[in-house]
Each structure stands twice: as structure tokens, then as C-alpha cells.
Design an enzyme around this catalytic site. Structure first.
Site, PDB file in Angstrom:
ATOM      1  N   ASP A  51      13.236  22.395  59.594  1.00  0.00           N
ATOM      2  CA  ASP A  51      11.721  23.712  58.684  1.00  0.00           C
ATOM      3  C   ASP A  51      12.792  25.270  58.403  1.00  0.00           C
ATOM      4  OD1 ASP A  51       9.530  25.376  58.638  1.00  0.00           O
ATOM      5  OD2 ASP A  51       8.330  23.562  59.666  1.00  0.00           O
ATOM      6  N   HIS A  84       6.854  30.053  59.179  1.00  0.00           N
ATOM      7  CA  HIS A  84       6.648  28.776  59.578  1.00  0.00           C
ATOM      8  C   HIS A  84       7.496  28.008  60.273  1.00  0.00           C
ATOM      9  CE1 HIS A  84       6.256  24.922  57.184  1.00  0.00           C
ATOM     10  NE2 HIS A  84       4.925  25.143  56.889  1.00  0.00           N
ATOM     11  N   ASN A 176       0.002  19.163  50.574  1.00  0.00           N
ATOM     12  CA  ASN A 176      -1.510  20.764  50.406  1.00  0.00           C
ATOM     13  C   ASN A 176      -1.915  20.455  49.039  1.00  0.00           C
ATOM     14  OD1 ASN A 176      -0.670  21.171  53.123  1.00  0.00           O
ATOM     15  ND2 ASN A 176      -0.408  23.373  53.051  1.00  0.00           N
ATOM     16  N   SER A 237       1.504  20.749  57.252  1.00  0.00           N
ATOM     17  CA  SER A 237       2.719  21.172  58.298  1.00  0.00           C
ATOM     18  C   SER A 237       2.311  21.861  59.789  1.00  0.00           C
ATOM     19  CB  SER A 237       2.933  22.920  57.081  1.00  0.00           C
ATOM     20  OG  SER A 237       3.431  22.726  56.025  1.00  0.00           O
TER      21      SER A 237
END
Length: 300
Positions: A51, A84, A176, A237
Site C-alpha cells: 500500500d 490509505h 471503485n 480498499s
């Protein structure tokens, strides 16, 4: 090489820590996580988070972070500047310490590979190196809350297959864009995760398609955020680390019971048999097999 992988989770709001309180997010209640913590909290399971890095000093993460590395050449090293990766890590293994929040598997071990840079994008090479590092760390699971809408070069798939052949469970976000599942979730070796909202419907942004395998809560999810903060984010996510945490609990319980380590295929089958069917009967493009249920996966 140009940036190709990215994430597009939406930050709903950022919050300071609340001293003396600890939140169990609605998503954890929906999958019945508190009902199974008496069996295991993920002890002995190693999870790689590919990530934007991780705030390894966060009070709700530091005890579970065992290693971190940067593959983006960031001047900040492996430290998360976007938020994130820190949020994803908390969903998986936020510590049960009386403050902030609790992750799905609050005693799992975290191995953070920063493969997405400080602007949120990452290269194929960084992803490959992150996967190879995770294999070298002998992790049990790799979480990839990232994606790209066009098929990557073969060398990315080769790295995925290398991890799969090593017995590592690979889990990735469907994306998404309210369209077809993205890569790496599209690969057969990877568990593709879509997002559910609080009404038990598919989140409006969540990608779909026959490769969509399983669903988890992914809207307004409360978790850790850099600089000791917390935030609510929405996205596939966020649903992905929910499933990662569930797999960590499953593997940990089998380990405690002295059972043989399951094959990757056996883990896939266990997940498929531990869902609440949503949408059309059986597997469908919008909900996959359905919503993960931890009581079904681990027993009462």
C-alpha cells in the site's frame, strides 16, 4: 516506468483519538467478528500490506508492525503520507488496547511494503518487488487494496503466481469505478473483494462481474490514520482488509487446533461456504458468493 497502480478510496472524515474509548466498527459487527474473538484474534499469522506505507508509530498499530520497507524511493521512507495504508492496516490488525479501534484480527502481525508513492500511485516494478519481499518474509497473506483497469504485463502475473505457489493467500480490491473487476483482483489466484454498504446492498461505487468473489463492509469504515489519528473511509480498499482479517483469524484458529495448513484452494472454498447469500441465489456478479460471516467460518 509510469505509475499504473493506484487506489481511489474516499476519505469521509478524520478524527482525533478518543481517550478511554475503543470503537468496534459497524463493519466488524456485520461480519460477527466480536462473536469469534474468544477463539482467536489472529495470533501467529503474518500479513503483508502492499500500500502507501504505514504509520508504524501509531498507538493502535505499533505493537503489531513487525517490518516495513519502501519500494517507491520516497523521501519519507516507509512512513505513510497519504493515510490509505495506515487505514487498511488498522482494519486488519488494529490493536485491542482500550483506545481508538480494533481490527478484525487484532493480534495478527503486520508487514508493510510501501509500493504506492506519496501521491498514491505505484509502478509495476514496485508491486512486483513488494510481492517478492512478502514471499521472503514468509507471510501467510498479502493484502492489495489497489488496482488498475487494464491488464498488467505478464511479469506482474508471474509474481502473483509465485506467491500463490508459495501457499500465500492473495486478496485484492475489485475497484471503485462501478464497472468490471480490475487487476490484480481479476487474476484467478487472487480473492476479489467488493464492498457492501450499511443497508447490505452493493456499494454504488463497487466494481462487479463474475470474478467478484466475496463481499465485505466498505462504506464509512472507521480505522487508524497517520499521526495518531483515526478516519472513516469508503472503498473496496476497506472491504479487502476485512476479508484479509477474516482469513487471518481462520488460519490462526487452524494453527491453534494443530490442523494441517490449508491449501490456497481450501481457503477459497472455506470463504465461499461461510457467507450470507445476498442478491440472486448463489454466486452473482453484484455480490459474489455473498457477505462473509465469521461465525460460519470459525464456528460459535
Amino acid at each position: 516506468m509510469n505509475q499504473v497502480f493506484t487506489y481511489d478510496a474516499e476519505v469521509v472524515k478524520v478524527l482525533p483519538a478518543s481517550a478511554g474509548t475503543e470503537i468496534i466498527d459497524w463493519g466488524l459487527s456485520a461480519i460477527m467478528a466480536p462473536r469469534v474473538w474468544h477463539k482467536t484474534k489472529g495470533e501467529g499469522i503474518k500479513v503483508a500490506v502492499l500500500d502507501t506505507g504505514i504509520d508504524h508509530n501509531h498507538p493502535d498499530l505499533k505493537d503489531n508492525v513487525k517490518a516495513y520497507i519502501d519500494f517507491t524511493k520516497s523521501p519519507y521512507g516507509a512512513m505513510d503520507r497519504k493515510g490509505h495504508g495506515t487505514h487498511v492496516a488498522g482494519i486488519i490488525a488494529g490493536v485491542d488496547n482500550g483506545i481508538g479501534m480494533i481490527g478484525v484480527a487484532p493480534k495478527a502481525e503486520l508487514y508493510a511494503a510501501k509500493v504506492l508513492g506519496d501521491n498514491g500511485g505505484g509502478t509495476y516494478d514496485a508491486i512486483i518487488r513488494g510481492i517478492e519481499w512478502a514471499i521472503a518474509q514468509d507471510v501467510d497473506i498479502i493484502n492489495m487494496s489497489l488496482g488498475v483497469s487494464t491488464e498488467p504485463p505478464k511479469k506482474v502475473h508471474e509474481a502473483i503466481k509465485h506467491a500463490h505457489d508459495a501457499g500465500i493467500i492473495l486478496i485484492a480490491a475489485t475497484g471503485n469505478g462501478n464497472r468490471e473487476v480490475c487487476w490484480p483482483a481479476m487474476y484467478d489466484e487472487v480473492i476479489a473483494v467488493s464492498a457492501m454498504d450499511m443497508t447490505y446492498e452493493r456499494a454504488s461505487f463497487s466494481n462487479y462481474g463474475i470474478k467478484n468473489e466475496i463481499m465485505a463492509p466498505g462504506v464509512d469504515i472507521y480505522s487508524t490514520y497517520p499521526n495518531g489519528k483515526y478516519a472513516e473511509l469508503s472503498g473496496t480498499s476497506m472491504a479487502t482488509p476485512v476479508i484479509t482479517g477474516c482469513v487471518a483469524l481462520y488460519l490462526s484458529l487452524l494453527k491453534k487446533q494443530g490442523a494441517a495448513r490449508p491449501t490456497v484452494q481450501q481457503v477459497h472454498e472455506a470463504l465461499r461456504n461461510a457467507v450470507v447469500d445476498l442478491g440472486a441465489a448463489g454466486k452473482d456478479e453484484m455480490f459474489g458468493y455473498g457477505l462473509i460471516n465469521l461465525v460460519k467460518l470459525l464456528g460459535k
